[in-house]
Motif scaffolding. Structure first.
Motif, PDB file in Angstrom:
ATOM      1  N   THR A 192       4.666  -4.487  -9.771  1.00 27.47           N
ATOM      2  CA  THR A 192       5.994  -5.085  -9.656  1.00 27.47           C
ATOM      3  C   THR A 192       6.687  -5.094 -11.015  1.00 27.47           C
ATOM      4  N   TYR A 193       7.999  -5.239 -11.000  1.00 26.00           N
ATOM      5  CA  TYR A 193       8.772  -5.163 -12.244  1.00 26.00           C
ATOM      6  C   TYR A 193       8.457  -6.309 -13.188  1.00 26.00           C
ATOM      7  N   ASP A 194       8.060  -7.467 -12.630  1.00 23.84           N
ATOM      8  CA  ASP A 194       7.784  -8.628 -13.473  1.00 23.84           C
ATOM      9  C   ASP A 194       6.298  -8.947 -13.579  1.00 23.84           C
ATOM     10  N   GLY A 195       5.460  -8.090 -12.984  1.00 26.20           N
ATOM     11  CA  GLY A 195       4.028  -8.315 -13.053  1.00 26.20           C
ATOM     12  C   GLY A 195       3.510  -9.425 -12.165  1.00 26.20           C
ATOM     13  N   GLN A 196       4.389  -9.971 -11.318  1.00 25.10           N
ATOM     14  CA  GLN A 196       4.003 -11.060 -10.433  1.00 25.10           C
ATOM     15  C   GLN A 196       3.713 -10.541  -9.028  1.00 25.10           C
ATOM     16  N   PRO A 197       2.784 -11.185  -8.310  1.00 24.96           N
ATOM     17  CA  PRO A 197       2.480 -10.741  -6.947  1.00 24.96           C
ATOM     18  C   PRO A 197       3.664 -10.957  -6.016  1.00 24.96           C
ATOM     19  N   ASN A 198       3.721 -10.138  -4.967  1.00 26.26           N
ATOM     20  CA  ASN A 198       4.752 -10.246  -3.943  1.00 26.26           C
ATOM     21  C   ASN A 198       4.051 -10.556  -2.622  1.00 26.26           C
ATOM     22  N   PRO A 199       3.980 -11.829  -2.241  1.00 27.70           N
ATOM     23  CA  PRO A 199       3.231 -12.215  -1.036  1.00 27.70           C
ATOM     24  C   PRO A 199       3.734 -11.533   0.229  1.00 27.70           C
ATOM     25  N   GLN A 200       5.041 -11.351   0.345  1.00 23.91           N
ATOM     26  CA  GLN A 200       5.591 -10.712   1.542  1.00 23.91           C
ATOM     27  C   GLN A 200       5.139  -9.255   1.641  1.00 23.91           C
ATOM     28  N   PHE A 201       5.165  -8.558   0.533  1.00 27.22           N
ATOM     29  CA  PHE A 201       4.723  -7.167   0.498  1.00 27.22           C
ATOM     30  C   PHE A 201       3.238  -7.075   0.848  1.00 27.22           C
ATOM     31  N   GLU A 202       2.437  -7.949   0.258  1.00 25.28           N
ATOM     32  CA  GLU A 202       1.001  -7.925   0.520  1.00 25.28           C
ATOM     33  C   GLU A 202       0.688  -8.236   1.974  1.00 25.28           C
ATOM     34  N   SER A 203       1.363  -9.245   2.536  1.00 29.26           N
ATOM     35  CA  SER A 203       1.049  -9.660   3.906  1.00 29.26           C
ATOM     36  C   SER A 203       1.363  -8.577   4.920  1.00 29.26           C
ATOM     37  N   ALA A 204       2.308  -7.682   4.591  1.00 22.83           N
ATOM     38  CA  ALA A 204       2.670  -6.621   5.517  1.00 22.83           C
ATOM     39  C   ALA A 204       1.572  -5.575   5.646  1.00 22.83           C
ATOM     40  N   PHE A 205       0.655  -5.512   4.657  1.00 24.92           N
ATOM     41  CA  PHE A 205      -0.343  -4.433   4.650  1.00 24.92           C
ATOM     42  C   PHE A 205      -1.784  -4.906   4.518  1.00 24.92           C
ATOM     43  N   SER A 206      -2.001  -6.155   4.202  1.00 25.75           N
ATOM     44  CA  SER A 206      -3.349  -6.618   3.875  1.00 25.75           C
ATOM     45  C   SER A 206      -4.329  -6.459   5.032  1.00 25.75           C
ATOM     46  N   CYS A 239      -4.575  -3.890   6.997  1.00 23.18           N
ATOM     47  CA  CYS A 239      -4.951  -2.490   7.257  1.00 23.18           C
ATOM     48  C   CYS A 239      -5.461  -1.763   6.024  1.00 23.18           C
ATOM     49  N   CYS A 240      -5.548  -2.448   4.893  1.00 23.26           N
ATOM     50  CA  CYS A 240      -6.053  -1.785   3.687  1.00 23.26           C
ATOM     51  C   CYS A 240      -6.509  -2.829   2.679  1.00 23.26           C
ATOM     52  N   ASP A 241      -7.219  -2.365   1.670  1.00 22.47           N
ATOM     53  CA  ASP A 241      -7.619  -3.206   0.543  1.00 22.47           C
ATOM     54  C   ASP A 241      -6.447  -3.231  -0.429  1.00 22.47           C
ATOM     55  N   MET A 242      -5.730  -4.342  -0.473  1.00 26.83           N
ATOM     56  CA  MET A 242      -4.463  -4.375  -1.212  1.00 26.83           C
ATOM     57  C   MET A 242      -4.475  -5.472  -2.262  1.00 26.83           C
ATOM     58  N   SER A 243      -4.004  -5.138  -3.463  1.00 31.00           N
ATOM     59  CA  SER A 243      -3.919  -6.141  -4.518  1.00 31.00           C
ATOM     60  C   SER A 243      -2.913  -5.710  -5.573  1.00 31.00           C
ATOM     61  N   LEU A 244      -2.449  -6.674  -6.327  1.00 34.60           N
ATOM     62  CA  LEU A 244      -1.548  -6.415  -7.451  1.00 34.60           C
ATOM     63  C   LEU A 244      -2.330  -5.763  -8.582  1.00 34.60           C
ATOM     64  N   ALA A 245      -1.750  -4.727  -9.174  1.00 36.07           N
ATOM     65  CA  ALA A 245      -2.391  -4.049 -10.302  1.00 36.07           C
ATOM     66  C   ALA A 245      -2.221  -4.894 -11.559  1.00 36.07           C
ATOM     67  N   MET A 246      -3.323  -5.161 -12.228  1.00 33.78           N
ATOM     68  CA  MET A 246      -3.277  -5.924 -13.465  1.00 33.78           C
ATOM     69  C   MET A 246      -2.866  -5.047 -14.652  1.00 33.78           C
ATOM     70  N   ASP A 247      -3.191  -3.751 -14.557  1.00 39.80           N
ATOM     71  CA  ASP A 247      -2.865  -2.800 -15.624  1.00 39.80           C
ATOM     72  C   ASP A 247      -2.277  -1.550 -14.971  1.00 39.80           C
ATOM     73  N   LYS A 248      -1.014  -1.267 -15.217  1.00 43.51           N
ATOM     74  CA  LYS A 248      -0.339  -0.163 -14.537  1.00 43.51           C
ATOM     75  C   LYS A 248      -0.960   1.188 -14.882  1.00 43.51           C
ATOM     76  N   ASN A 249      -1.349   1.384 -16.133  1.00 42.92           N
ATOM     77  CA  ASN A 249      -1.936   2.658 -16.518  1.00 42.92           C
ATOM     78  C   ASN A 249      -3.307   2.856 -15.878  1.00 42.92           C
ATOM     79  N   ASP A 250      -4.081   1.788 -15.806  1.00 42.64           N
ATOM     80  CA  ASP A 250      -5.381   1.884 -15.148  1.00 42.64           C
ATOM     81  C   ASP A 250      -5.199   2.169 -13.659  1.00 42.64           C
ATOM     82  N   ALA A 251      -4.186   1.555 -13.039  1.00 44.74           N
ATOM     83  CA  ALA A 251      -3.927   1.792 -11.619  1.00 44.74           C
ATOM     84  C   ALA A 251      -3.564   3.248 -11.363  1.00 44.74           C
ATOM     85  N   VAL A 252      -2.769   3.840 -12.257  1.00 48.12           N
ATOM     86  CA  VAL A 252      -2.416   5.257 -12.128  1.00 48.12           C
ATOM     87  C   VAL A 252      -3.651   6.130 -12.318  1.00 48.12           C
ATOM     88  N   ALA A 253      -4.435   5.821 -13.333  1.00 47.18           N
ATOM     89  CA  ALA A 253      -5.585   6.648 -13.677  1.00 47.18           C
ATOM     90  C   ALA A 253      -6.661   6.645 -12.603  1.00 47.18           C
TER      91      ALA A 253
END
Length: 323
Positions: free
Chosen positions: A165-179, A181-195
């Protein structure tokens, strides 16, 4: 056309009732094929900043052999959020190419959302590794959600989702829409998430590079949605030089897409891959990128489907529109 001709209006609720994702997938594929075969024309895009802070655009085109003509007037008004409204706004009009008379005016927000999600799915199905199991999504808004929904629907192995997310904060609505059907979580490190992701989806307002270039690893596929205006970008310098670049429209991508930042990069149009005019055999270490700027033909093929269904089902509001 008689003097007592009528104009059909389809509002948001009617559009959403008429539109099914599988049908949108087929309509969007038809648009890619029409573009590849040059049966459908894409006219130059209008995309201009307004004094109000909004961005206004027009995408238009036609398919002469099918009697299909129209445009979408759309853009982005960020201050709409303060008014409790959706910042993306779009309206589609179909016209009679023989007379210039309008046939149908359609709320274009749902059309834009679903056809862009479907276009992303065709990019994934054509370019991403079939065994892709993880995805990093930049953004948590409407377009990020539809891109992720189509990705999960069309890539059976996909199960792990990290979002940024743009502010690094979780988005509960976004997570609840997909949680569910998948393993979903906020990325703590954007570069690690890409890698550590097989697929990267960027669906942001395109205000600047979202991650460091060195984070991108061999074998990754990227679907890039946010660069749709001159000056917008989501990728850092150096990425385009490393990828097999696929675009929806070569000239349009050079003007307003991610490709504007390296316009000499060789590219292939996705429609040419779908029709077999071009071929691509992915190697395990290939990095592929689909630069999505949105084809007017996608809006028109989906709008025509809605118009025909509305007429058959006697839906919408028909108002007098005499000569």
């Amino acid at each position: 056309m008689p003097i007592d001709a009528h104009l059909l209006l389809l509002d948001k609720d009617q559009v959403e009732r008429l539109m099914q994702p599988a049908d949108v997938m087929e309509a969007v594929r038809e648009a890619f094929v029409l573009h590849s075969d040059r049966e459908g024309r894409v006219f130059p895009v209008v995309r201009e900043a307004l004094a109000t802070g909004g961005i206004f655009g027009i995408k238009s085109g036609d398919v002469p052999s099918q009697g299909l003509l129209g445009f979408k007037a759309a853009g982005f008004w960020p201050d709409n959020r303060k008014r409790g409204g959706e910042p993306h706004q779009a309206t589609v009009m179909l016209m009679d190419p023989a007379t210039g008379r309008p046939l149908c005016v359609i709320d274009g927000n749902a059309i834009t959302t679903l056809r862009t999600g479907a276009a992303g799915a065709w990019g994934l199905k054509t370019l991403a590794r079939a065994d892709s199991a993880s995805v990093c999504v930049f953004g948590a808004g409407v377009q990020a959600a539809i891109q992720l929904r189509f990705a999960l629907d069309h890539l059976p192995a996909l199960e792990k989702v990290r979002y940024v997310t743009y502010d690094g904060q979780p988005n509960p609505q976004f997570e609840s829409a997909f949680s569910a059907c998948c393993d979903m979580s906020l990325a703590m490190d954007k570069n690690d998430a890409v890698a550590t992701s097989d697929i990267v989806i960027t669906a942001t307002p395109g205000a600047g590079a979202l991650f460091d270039a060195q984070a991108l690893q061999a074998g990754t596929h990227l679907n890039c949605v946010g660069a749709d205006t001159q000056g917008k970008r989501e990728l850092p310098d150096g990425v385009l030089a490393r990828v097999t670049l696929v675009v929806d429209d070569r000239e349009q991508a050079k003007r307003i897409g991610e490709t504007q930042w390296a316009p000499s990069t060789p590219s292939v149009e996705l429609g040419d891959l779908l029709t077999g005019k071009e071929t691509f055999h992915r190697q395990p270490t290939d990095i592929t990128l689909f630069d999505m700027t949105g084809l007017a033909l996608q809006d028109l093929t989906v709008a025509r489907m809605l118009y025909q269904r509305a007429l058959a089902g006697r839906m919408g509001s028909s108002i007098p529109w005499p000569w």
